[in-house]
Design a protein around this motif. Sequence first.
Motif, PDB file in Angstrom:
ATOM      1  N   TYR A 153      -3.633   0.735 -10.228  1.00 35.21           N
ATOM      2  CA  TYR A 153      -4.191  -0.403  -9.537  1.00 35.21           C
ATOM      3  C   TYR A 153      -5.669   0.347  -9.510  1.00 35.21           C
ATOM      4  O   TYR A 153      -6.918  -0.419  -9.938  1.00 35.21           O
ATOM      5  CB  TYR A 153      -3.767  -0.929  -8.259  1.00 35.21           C
ATOM      6  CG  TYR A 153      -4.473  -2.054  -7.705  1.00 35.21           C
ATOM      7  CD1 TYR A 153      -4.809  -3.205  -8.360  1.00 35.21           C
ATOM      8  CD2 TYR A 153      -4.854  -1.747  -6.379  1.00 35.21           C
ATOM      9  CE1 TYR A 153      -5.633  -4.246  -7.817  1.00 35.21           C
ATOM     10  CE2 TYR A 153      -5.544  -2.867  -5.705  1.00 35.21           C
ATOM     11  CZ  TYR A 153      -5.959  -3.824  -6.332  1.00 35.21           C
ATOM     12  OH  TYR A 153      -6.555  -4.949  -5.904  1.00 35.21           O
ATOM     13  N   ASN A 154      -5.867   1.573  -8.646  1.00 36.77           N
ATOM     14  CA  ASN A 154      -7.054   1.955  -8.595  1.00 36.77           C
ATOM     15  C   ASN A 154      -7.736   2.396  -9.843  1.00 36.77           C
ATOM     16  O   ASN A 154      -9.079   2.227 -10.030  1.00 36.77           O
ATOM     17  CB  ASN A 154      -6.900   3.232  -7.631  1.00 36.77           C
ATOM     18  CG  ASN A 154      -6.572   2.936  -6.403  1.00 36.77           C
ATOM     19  OD1 ASN A 154      -6.749   1.618  -5.669  1.00 36.77           O
ATOM     20  ND2 ASN A 154      -5.848   3.800  -5.439  1.00 36.77           N
TER      21      ASN A 154
ATOM     22  N   THR B 276      -0.161   1.916  -7.226  1.00 36.09           N
ATOM     23  CA  THR B 276      -1.414   2.002  -6.713  1.00 36.09           C
ATOM     24  C   THR B 276      -2.291   2.881  -7.654  1.00 36.09           C
ATOM     25  O   THR B 276      -3.479   2.741  -7.830  1.00 36.09           O
ATOM     26  CB  THR B 276      -1.219   2.468  -5.122  1.00 36.09           C
ATOM     27  OG1 THR B 276      -0.069   3.545  -5.090  1.00 36.09           O
ATOM     28  CG2 THR B 276      -1.199   1.570  -3.926  1.00 36.09           C
TER      29      THR B 276
ATOM     30  N   THR C  83       0.856  -1.049   0.068  1.00 39.25           N
ATOM     31  CA  THR C  83      -0.140   0.112  -0.029  1.00 39.25           C
ATOM     32  C   THR C  83       0.725   1.378   0.289  1.00 39.25           C
ATOM     33  O   THR C  83       0.846   2.088   0.969  1.00 39.25           O
ATOM     34  CB  THR C  83      -0.931  -0.039   1.235  1.00 39.25           C
ATOM     35  OG1 THR C  83      -1.272  -1.204   1.581  1.00 39.25           O
ATOM     36  CG2 THR C  83      -2.098   0.551   0.972  1.00 39.25           C
TER      37      THR C  83
END
Lengths: 267, 316
Positions: free
Chosen positions: B271-272, B268, B262
Amino acid sequence: MIQVNRYALFLMIVFIILAAVPGLLAPYGLKERSLPYQDPSLEHLLGTNDIGQDILSELIYSTRISLLVGFAAGTLATVIGLIVGLVAGYYKGGVSEVLMGMTDVVLTIPKLPLIIIVAAFLRPSIWILILILGLLGWESIARVVRSKVLQIRESGFVMGAQCMGFSHPWIMASEIVPNIMHVVAPKYMLATAAAMLSEASLSFLGLGDPNNVSWGMMISFAFSRGGFIRDMWWWFLPPGICITLCILAIAAIAFSLGEDSREVWQD
Amino acid sequence: MGYIANRLIRYAVCLICIITLNFALPRAMPGDPVWNIIGEDVYVSEEALQEIRRELGLDRSLFEQFQIYISSLLHFDLGYSYILKSSVFDLIISRMGWTLLFVGIAIIIGAIIGFLVGAYTGWRSETRMGRLISVLSLVISCTPAYFLGLLFLLVFSFRLGLFPFKGLYTEPTLASIAHHLFLPILVMSLFAASRNILIMRGSTILEKASLYALYARAKGCTDRGVLYVHVLKNASLPLIAQVALDFGFVFSGALVVEIVFTLNGMGTLIYNAVLGRDYPILQGSLLLIAITVIIANLAADLISAVIDPRIREVGR
C-alpha cells in the motif's frame, strides 16, 4: 428462491435508475459546496464531506461510475471469453490446445497484485480500470463456453449446417451461440459482480479515478480524509452498503438465471 | 506423470509472462525508464543516477538488459527501494512473517468451519437453517473485505472499546499479539469460511444425488453413515484443492484488511509503495506473490492427483 430474485430485480432497477438520471434524484449538484464535515440534517440527509459536498448527492452520482465499471468490464470479459471458448471448442487440436493453455496461464496469474502494479504505472482512469479488469477476467467464461461447445458441435443441427456448406463463423454465430446463451448469461452477471468487487478494492487502495468518484472511492476518501477518525459513519457506511447490495443483487440474478445449468457453477 | 508435466509447462509459461511483464512495464512506459524503475518520488544525485543506469545496463540493448535483469533475479536481487533505503528482498522477508502468521491462521480456521458447516448445509440444504447459512455466506462473499473490516473496527474497537485500533502489539507478548490480531483474523476467517461453505455445500449437493449414495442407502447405511463414510470423501475434493490455492494468496489476500487494521505486513508494504510510487517494491512483491501462487497451484494439482485417481486418468 423466487422471492429473493424479485428483491434482487427490484434493487437492480433502482440502481439502474439512479445511474441513468442522477441529476433528477440528487438534491444537490456535484459542484455545489457548503460547509465541510456537517452532521446529517434535513438539508443534508447524510451530512457533507471534507470539501463540503452533499454526501447523499455524491452517493447517487457515484452509482453511475460503479455500475459503468462493473458492466463494461464484465461485457469485455464475456466477449473475450465467449470468442476464446467458441474457437477453442469448435476447432479441436492445436488451436484449442494453445487457447486453453493461454486460459490456464491467465487463470494462474495473481490478479489483484498484477492489477495494482499496472494501475500504479498507468495514471488512474476508469477506462484503464475497465480495460484491465476486462482483460483479466475472461478465463472462467472461456472454460465454461468451451466445454458446452464441445457437446453442441457433435449435435445434428450443427452437422447439418456443416453439410449444407455454411461457413464456420456463420455456424458458430447462428447455430452454436444461441444454444450456449443460458450458461453465458449467468456467467456475465458473475463477471460483472467480480469486476465491481475488484474495482471497490482498487479504489480503496487509491488506484481509482479521482475525477470519477465511485462508491469504493467514497469509502477510500472517508477513510483517508478524516471521516473514520471523526466517527462519521453516515459517510462510509452508505456506499459500502450500496456496493454489497448491488453485487448481491447481480449475484442473485445470476443464480436464478443459471439455476438449472450445472456447468455454470462447476468452475 | 503426463498430467503433472502438462501443468508444469503451463506454470513455467506463467512465470515467464510475469517476469517479462515486470521487465517490460517500466521500460515501455513514457518517460525516462530509470525513473520508472527506481520510483518517481525519489531524490538521488546526478552521479547516483548515472551509476544506476550503468548497473541496470540502460545504455545497452534490450536483450542485454534482459540478461542483466534475469541474472540479478537469480541472485535473489529484486532491486533496491530508494524510498525506504533498503533492498527489496530484505524488506519483503522482514514483513512476510506477520502476514504469514495471521493469514495462515485465518485460512486454517476458514477451512475447518467451511468444511463442517458447508457439509451440513449441503446435506440439509432444504432446512431453514441450511438456507439461512448459505444466504449469509453469499452476503459476506459479496461484501468488499475492507468494508467488513471497517465495520468491525467501528463496532468492536471504537464503540465497544474491546480491541485496539491498530498495530501488531503494544508489548511483544503472546497475549498482546493475540489481542491485536483477533479482529483481522476474524474478518479473514469469515471470508474464507463463507466462500468455503458455498463450495462445500455445492459439492455435497452434487454428490448426495449421485448413484453411489443411493446404493449406500439401499444396502442399509444410516443417513449419517452415507454422509460420513461415502459422500464427504468425494465432496471435500474441491474444497481441499481450494484451500491449497488459498495458501498461494497468503501474501496478497489480506492486503486491504491489513491496511484497515494498520498491521505492518506485506499489505501495508504494498500500500505504501502504491502511494509513494515505489515501483521496485511493487515489482518484487508481484514476483514473490506469483511464485507462491504457482507453488500453491502445483501443490493443489499434486494433492488432487494423489487423492483422486480420476484426475490422473483425464490428464493422459
